[in-house]
Design a protein around this motif. Structure first.
Motif: not given
Length: 364
Positions: A29, A233, A235
């Motif tokens: 990602k 972020d 993730d």
């Protein structure tokens, strides 16, 4: 939720998120275009460390201290290759080599790097603003650091980290004036790297970095990555190679951890009252802020405008220009914090100047 991972001292801090580290390959990602990294074909290799008794003894000690698989540690260090050219890169410049701020600055403040900084800022404006709001570190400082370090990911290093760290851990040049101290530093970094790779189940032979073992866009050493890198972020992993959000958050977190003061300028202009000037006294503490404004002025430094009312401590920063007159600025605590990233006033000024140039270009 943002998570911070620390591997700094095994006696007091443990790895709490096994998947959070600098990945060896592109993250599934990724938030930025993956940057191709290949082992430089021009790198010359010496023997591996498998037959190096000191290296194998160190491997056994690391395995015991970190509770790692002994065979894995021995095989990993044993597979590292000596890099013959790296030790000489650690030696200081020959005595008498003149410093030149203008030449140093020109290496980092150029149209290509400024243009790349503008693109990076525009592409990551929201993340930079969020990092500034959370950590208090201005976007231009973060942009300056990443630009000076790797031109925003263009040059993250082509040396295998395991080779670089092992070479400096076991073959650090003894001609260096601080050889014992620096060699101990790189052994600690090698140990941090092995611990990190073991717990994340990454292939320790794959990560690439600088000749000193620094990694990713911000060029974090393994211990810094362990202590200061953040999943900005949310993730679930930290990627300092491709994920610009993690890069931005990690740089900002690093500065906050070293005492960055929100809203404090980094430097002030300074001139001298030659009749009262005691330059040797002003320069004695080097870059460490030591003088209150009153004692700074009493020793012959002149501050103008708002800087005359500054309440914090100051340092007189001298930037030599070869045969020409030096450049001087007054450095604050925040200037000193920038030098914790790289212990050089020339480096810190380059970061500041690049950030300012990018910001100016953004506003045009």
């Amino acid at each position: 939720m943002r998570r911070l991972i620390s591997l700094a001292l095994p006696a007091t801090v443990c790895l709490t998120l096994a998947c959070a580290t600098l990945p060896s390959t592109a993250s599934p990602k990724a938030k930025a275009k993956p940057v191709a990294q290949k082992q430089a074909t021009a790198v010359r290799f010496g023997p591996t460390y498998a037959t190096h008794d000191d290296a194998m003894q160190f491997a056994d000690e690391v395995a015991a201290r970190r509770n790692l698989d002994r065979d894995w540690v021995r095989a990993t260090i044993g597979g590292a290759r000596m890099l013959p050219n790296v030790p000489r890169l650690m030696l200081p410049a020959a005595k008498g080599t003149p410093k030149n701020w203008n030449a140093y600055r020109a290496r980092f403040i150029d149209p290509v790097r400024i243009a790349a900084g503008v693109r990076f800022w525009r592409d990551n404006a929201d993340t930079l603003a969020r990092a500034e709001a959370e950590f208090g570190v201005p976007a231009e400082i973060i942009v300056g650091i990443i630009g000076v370090e790797t031109i925003y990911g263009r040059n993250m290093g082509s040396f295998r980290v395991i080779d670089a760290l092992s070479t400096l851990a076991f073959d650090f040049p003894q001609a260096h004036p601080r050889a014992a101290e620096r060699q101990a530093f790189f052994r600690d970094e090698l140990e941090s790297f092995l611990s990190m790779e073991s717990r994340t189940h990454e292939d320790p032979m794959r990560p690439l970095g600088s000749y000193a073992g620094a990694m990713g866009m911000p060029q974090f050493m393994p211990s810094s990555l362990a202590k200061y890198a953040v999943d900005f972020d949310g993730d679930g992993k930290i990627d300092l190679v491709n994920d610009t959000a993690d890069v931005i958050g990690s740089v900002a977190n690093y500065f906050k951890a070293f005492g960055w003061k929100r809203g404090m300028p980094s430097t002030f202009p300074v001139r001298f009252d030659e009749a009262r000037l005691q330059k040797a006294i002003l320069l004695a503490p080097d870059i460490l802020p030591t003088f209150g404004a009153d004692s700074f002025v009493a020793a012959g430094a002149v501050l103008d405008g708002d800087s005359a009312n500054y309440k914090g401590l100051l340092a007189l920063i001298e930037l030599q220009n070869g045969a020409d007159a030096p450049t001087y600025v007054a450095g604050t605590q925040n200037f000193y914090v920038i030098t914790r990233y790289n212990w050089s006033s020339y480096y810190a000024m380059s970061v500041l100047d690049l950030g300012r140039e990018v910001k100016t270009s953004m506003e045009q």
